[in-house]
Write an enzyme that holds these catalytic residues in place. Sequence first.
Site, PDB file in Angstrom:
ATOM      1  N   CYS A   2      55.812  19.731  91.863  1.00 39.85           N
ATOM      2  CA  CYS A   2      56.412  19.402  93.151  1.00 39.85           C
ATOM      3  C   CYS A   2      55.518  18.398  93.865  1.00 39.85           C
ATOM      4  CB  CYS A   2      56.543  20.648  94.009  1.00 39.85           C
ATOM      5  SG  CYS A   2      57.444  21.962  93.175  1.00 39.85           S
ATOM      6  N   ARG A  31      57.735  13.415  91.323  1.00 41.34           N
ATOM      7  CA  ARG A  31      57.143  14.696  90.909  1.00 41.34           C
ATOM      8  C   ARG A  31      58.180  15.808  90.768  1.00 41.34           C
ATOM      9  NH1 ARG A  31      51.615  14.776  91.391  1.00 41.34           N
ATOM     10  NH2 ARG A  31      51.635  17.042  91.456  1.00 41.34           N
ATOM     11  N   TRP A  81      60.322  20.579  92.005  1.00 38.35           N
ATOM     12  CA  TRP A  81      60.708  20.733  90.603  1.00 38.35           C
ATOM     13  C   TRP A  81      60.741  22.244  90.392  1.00 38.35           C
ATOM     14  CZ3 TRP A  81      58.735  22.747  85.984  1.00 38.35           C
ATOM     15  CH2 TRP A  81      59.398  22.327  84.817  1.00 38.35           C
ATOM     16  N   ASN A 107      53.052  23.776  95.593  1.00 39.54           N
ATOM     17  CA  ASN A 107      53.198  23.195  94.253  1.00 39.54           C
ATOM     18  C   ASN A 107      52.425  24.094  93.299  1.00 39.54           C
ATOM     19  OD1 ASN A 107      53.322  21.451  92.018  1.00 39.54           O
ATOM     20  ND2 ASN A 107      51.465  20.386  92.644  1.00 39.54           N
ATOM     21  N   GLY A 108      53.054  24.534  92.208  1.00 33.59           N
ATOM     22  CA  GLY A 108      52.355  25.389  91.248  1.00 33.59           C
ATOM     23  C   GLY A 108      53.120  26.682  91.013  1.00 33.59           C
ATOM     24  N   GLU A 490      57.375   7.499  69.963  1.00 32.29           N
ATOM     25  CA  GLU A 490      57.464   7.113  71.371  1.00 32.29           C
ATOM     26  C   GLU A 490      58.832   6.495  71.685  1.00 32.29           C
ATOM     27  OE1 GLU A 490      56.104   7.696  74.008  1.00 32.29           O
ATOM     28  OE2 GLU A 490      56.340   6.029  75.380  1.00 32.29           O
ATOM     29  N   LYS A 494      61.362   8.037  74.520  1.00 34.04           N
ATOM     30  CA  LYS A 494      61.887   7.241  75.635  1.00 34.04           C
ATOM     31  C   LYS A 494      63.406   7.368  75.699  1.00 34.04           C
ATOM     32  CE  LYS A 494      59.052   6.704  77.663  1.00 34.04           C
ATOM     33  NZ  LYS A 494      57.725   7.074  77.335  1.00 34.04           N
ATOM     34  N   GLU A 497      64.511  10.963  76.865  1.00 32.69           N
ATOM     35  CA  GLU A 497      64.298  11.321  78.266  1.00 32.69           C
ATOM     36  C   GLU A 497      65.094  10.453  79.219  1.00 32.69           C
ATOM     37  OE1 GLU A 497      60.179  11.341  79.573  1.00 32.69           O
ATOM     38  OE2 GLU A 497      59.719   9.514  78.511  1.00 32.69           O
ATOM     39  N   HIS A 513      62.105  12.866  52.110  1.00 26.13           N
ATOM     40  CA  HIS A 513      61.829  14.308  52.007  1.00 26.13           C
ATOM     41  C   HIS A 513      62.799  15.131  52.866  1.00 26.13           C
ATOM     42  CE1 HIS A 513      58.222  13.538  49.680  1.00 26.13           C
ATOM     43  NE2 HIS A 513      57.917  12.592  50.551  1.00 26.13           N
ATOM     44  N   LYS A 616      57.237  13.930  86.788  1.00 24.43           N
ATOM     45  CA  LYS A 616      56.221  13.012  86.292  1.00 24.43           C
ATOM     46  C   LYS A 616      54.964  13.747  85.852  1.00 24.43           C
ATOM     47  CE  LYS A 616      54.413   8.894  85.759  1.00 24.43           C
ATOM     48  NZ  LYS A 616      54.855   8.206  84.544  1.00 24.43           N
TER      49      LYS A 616
HETATM   50  O1  M6R Z   1      50.241  12.621  83.038  1.00 21.19           O
HETATM   51  P1  M6R Z   1      50.146  12.799  81.545  1.00 21.19           P
HETATM   52  O2  M6R Z   1      49.883  11.516  80.830  1.00 21.19           O
HETATM   53  O3  M6R Z   1      49.168  13.865  81.145  1.00 21.19           O
HETATM   54  O4  M6R Z   1      51.577  13.292  81.101  1.00 21.19           O
HETATM   55  C1  M6R Z   1      51.835  13.663  79.773  1.00 21.19           C
HETATM   56  C2  M6R Z   1      53.320  13.775  79.518  1.00 21.19           C
HETATM   57  O5  M6R Z   1      53.878  14.745  80.354  1.00 21.19           O
HETATM   58  C3  M6R Z   1      54.043  12.434  79.740  1.00 21.19           C
HETATM   59  O6  M6R Z   1      53.511  11.426  78.932  1.00 21.19           O
HETATM   60  C4  M6R Z   1      55.533  12.580  79.435  1.00 21.19           C
HETATM   61  O7  M6R Z   1      55.737  12.822  78.076  1.00 21.19           O
HETATM   62  C5  M6R Z   1      56.308  11.351  79.906  1.00 21.19           C
HETATM   63  N1  M6R Z   1      57.499  11.769  80.599  1.00 21.19           N
HETATM   64  C6  M6R Z   1      56.735  10.464  78.811  1.00 21.19           C
HETATM   65  O8  M6R Z   1      57.464   9.370  79.238  1.00 21.19           O
END
Ligand code: M6R
Length: 621
Positions: A2, A31, A81, A107-108, A490, A494, A497, A513, A616
Amino acid sequence: MCGIVGYVGASAPSSRPRDVVLAGLSRLEYRGYDSAGIAVATPGHDAVALAKKAGKLVNLEKQLAERPLPESTIGIGHTRWATHGAPTDANAHPHLAAGGRVAVIHNGIIENHAVLRDELLAEGIEILSDTDTEVAGHLIAREVLNGADLATAMRSVAKRLEGAFTLLAIDALEPDIVVGARRNSPLVAGLGDGEAFLASDVVAFIDYTRDAIELGQDEVVRISKEGVEVFDAAGNPIEREPFRVEWDAERAQKGGFDSFMDKEIHDQPTAVADTLKGRMDDQGRLVLDGGIIDPYVLSSIDKIIIIACGTAAYAGMVARYAIEHWTRIPVEVELAHEFRYRDPIVGIRTLVVAVSQSGETMDTLMAVRYAQRQGAPTIAIVNAQGSTIAREADAVLYTRAGPEIAVASTKAFVAQITAAFLLGIYLAQLRGNKYPDEIDALLDQLEEMPAKLQRVIDESEPVRQVAKDLVDERTVLFLGRHVGFPIALEGALKLKELAYIHAEGFAAGELKHGPIALIEPGQPVFIVLPSPRGRAELHSKVLSNIQEVKARGAKTLVIAEEGDEVAAQNADHVFYVPAAPTLMTPLLQVIPLQIFALELAQAKGYDVDQPRNLAKSVTVE
Ligand code: M6R
């Protein structure tokens, strides 16, 4: 996860607390965006005024346009969140207690909330939401009603809470202060001129000040117009050295782009260039941004473990190929949440490298602490200045990508790879694996990368067009070999998400395989093709993999090096990137995949900065 913000400043009631809090929330929406809420206090009122609404901040803003809040002297706001309780109006923060006298945001996760809830219910206190937060609010209110000032109340309640929290509270009868506490969750204070701020991230108040104080574990903070006071868990005042945020408000704007993600993709050449700047001193030592690891310790390590999550872990996978090749030290890359639960072999000769954009990812933080308990030296590659992982690791190397606001990570990824390369080059030099001229050559090659990244971005129209053409696809596969493998992973992440379509990345050699069974006529498959000039055997092996999927009807989308005409002969579409040393090609090859996901998601009408269900910074385990 959050986002929280608090403001104190106005001597007389005004709209500034509301405006500052709402502006901060819009900056913190990355966040979490399940709900948003604000509470303000005005002298002479015995209850705070509250507005909160499920959904994105825009819903709250609409409500406020119809039913404005009164002018005030302080305010707190929250963007959620959801963890405990569905994303409803009732579960939105702030939560009220003592008949509206006290408001809290959080937050938490408060792990012992159920026990505390039972205690409050037994006292006849009515709890209106399903959240763990409201419980903390009632506990603070109970202290305040018993005569404690708000800071003392916060301190004694924080001691009773288990888990991770940043809590902010206001009391209608103390309308000139905001109080906060933190454990395992971020909180920074901003030092303004006659005003002060609290937030999960400096980006919330960067329009007003760049001077900030990072709060330590289990500290309590009280902000007023006079400034920021910090206390330890026993209530003793603590002196905390302010730091100056390296970037300014402009870096946190969209800068003419439609989305933060598009802007951040365009920021990548600068992110790499800034991360490289001034990194090696006259003696060829790596210039760290904080802390120190004795060169003697670094000379004697016999293993490196890179711990990270999501995109940061893929950056670690890319770095692994380079660090092992340059230093001959074995490198493992491990998801932080798996690392500490498998009884890993870690000791004083294991260098643990934590990679994180936010520096607050709970899984990564806990893995760092675990490694430290085993005696391992730890180094953080982190983007957010002053974040918890940056402070707790023995040394930190900042990635200098500037604020990354879009939930999907882009510029942090290339900056993380760059920083990890620098670490590898330094270790190679320190341990004598490379001669000085070889080190210089590597650094020169890295220096050439920003201009090459810029060219990939400037020439991205073909991939943007193909993304629009593939808008109705239900699944996309990604293949890569060697350093192209993490890029395939990666690319798939992308797309998942942002565009919410099934996407899967595979090591190209793994295809036969099992995954090849997925190929049907028309199936789009992205292939990251190595340079024919680098390791020719890898190039020809991946060409064979292209043939294998093509023979089964796949639509092949190939990322290849400029001048590689064989690639064009084998691809339905080919996207060229400039030639680069083999280990550095991921910095270029990832860009078409980022742009593909962005364009396809936009073509579907999705919000690319705030994809559904995500946040994030993942500050829960
Ligand atoms: O803040 P961080 O780099 O530790 O975050 C790690 C992952 O949560 C972050 O890279 C996440 O996978 C992203 N949404 C990818 O785009």
